[in-house]
Design a protein around this motif. Structure first.
Motif: not given
Length: 329
Positions: A263-274
């Motif tokens: 068992p663990a915890v996570s955040v999300g990966a995302m892409l951002v742009i100018q």
């Protein structure tokens, strides 16, 4: 009579000059307005995708995304090694990159000017979309004897490279378990340095926030038995109540050779742009990424789905990306 004609001529000339000046002023205003509108797609010859260290998940995915974007848009795109999340947000703010990988929690902090961005709100960066869960892994070796967070007290622990989102995750998980950075001997190392130092016996444990399986940890497990310290259910609930951008996660059995699930915890990966990237180009970039995600060889490829692209996004979405997602409805 002659004087009256001269005066009339001077008056007409003055009126003409005023009209001409007003026209010129209007032209200048239009030019400034056009300049404010930013560049067009044709102005972009190169794009850079800021990723993370070479042993993490961002870098290999970034290389594939760069290829997809190049092929779809005709704009030469390359993946760049970086210090990951927080550093990537700052780099985009400063114009040192065009697209970047970042954790959803870090993007949120940046948009609000909180924590590591205290007083320095970043408002010229927007979202392309969400990718996959990033598991916060507290990695050690079986032989270390570290089985719980309490066992970290007084130990040498890597808490992530400077400017990375891993540091914030480490600090928050320590807090929930009744510890602070002062209770450990914190080391600022990237993923590759962390696993090398674990193997060499120079540190006792390392926080690594990345999609599982993480290349650096797999490499370590090839030479030594890896153990990931679990986050008990009650502690996960406590963490999520205080920091709602976390989610519960299960690291499957067999990952890193471990016999049982963790068992663990996570955040999300995302892409951002100018923000200044033109809408039509941002649309093509978004389409290139999500339409080709199923081709990815990395294990995380199967988790990247367009229908989940707006899940967990805590910052504004670029109009070009929003157009892509609107078309899916």
């Amino acid at each position: 009579m002659k004087k009256k004609q001269l005066r009339l001529f001077a008056f007409i000339t003055m009126i003409a000059l005023l009209v001409l000046s007003a026209c010129n002023s209007g032209d200048t205003g239009t030019t400034e307005k056009e300049a404010d509108a930013g560049k067009s797609k044709e102005d972009y010859k190169f794009l850079s995708v800021l990723t993370g260290g070479t042993t993490g998940t961002y870098y290999p995915l970034g290389g594939s995304f760069a290829d997809y974007i190049t092929e779809a848009t005709g704009v030469k795109t390359t993946a760049e090694v970086s210090q990951a999340s927080a550093a990537n947000m700052t780099a985009l703010q400063d114009g040192e990159g065009d697209i970047a990988f970042v954790q959803t929690d870090i993007a949120y902090y940046a948009s609000k000017g909180e924590l590591m961005f205290d007083g320095e709100k970043i408002d010229n960066v927007s979202a392309i979309g969400a990718l996959y869960p990033e598991t916060v892994q507290l990695v050690t070796l079986e032989k270390s004897g570290i089985k719980t967070y309490a066992d970290l007290k007084g130990k040498k622990v890597s808490v992530g490279a400077p400017g990375s989102g891993t540091y914030a995750n480490a600090e928050q998980l320590l807090e929930i378990h009744g510890l602070t950075m002062d209770d450990i001997k914190a080391q600022s190392l990237d993923f590759g340095e962390s696993t090398e130092s674990l193997q060499a016996g120079q540190i006792d444990a390392a926080f690594i926030t990345a999609g599982t399986p993480t290349g650096a940890v797999e490499g370590l497990n090839a030479v030594a038995s890896v153990y990931v310290v679990p986050v008990e259910d009650a502690k996960a609930d406590e963490l999520i109540k205080k920091y709602p951008y976390y989610a519960k996660e299960i690291i499957p059995s067999g990952t890193y050779g471990m016999a049982t699930e963790t068992p663990a915890v996570s955040v999300g990966a995302m892409l951002v742009i100018q923000n200044e990237i033109p809408e039509d180009l941002a649309y093509e970039i978004t389409k290139a990424i999500y339409d080709n995600a199923s081709k990815l060889q990395h294990a995380k490829g199967k988790l990247i789905k367009a229908e989940n692209g707006l899940n967990g996004i805590g910052i504004p979405v670029h109009p070009g990306a929003q157009k892509y997602f609107d078309e899916l409805k």
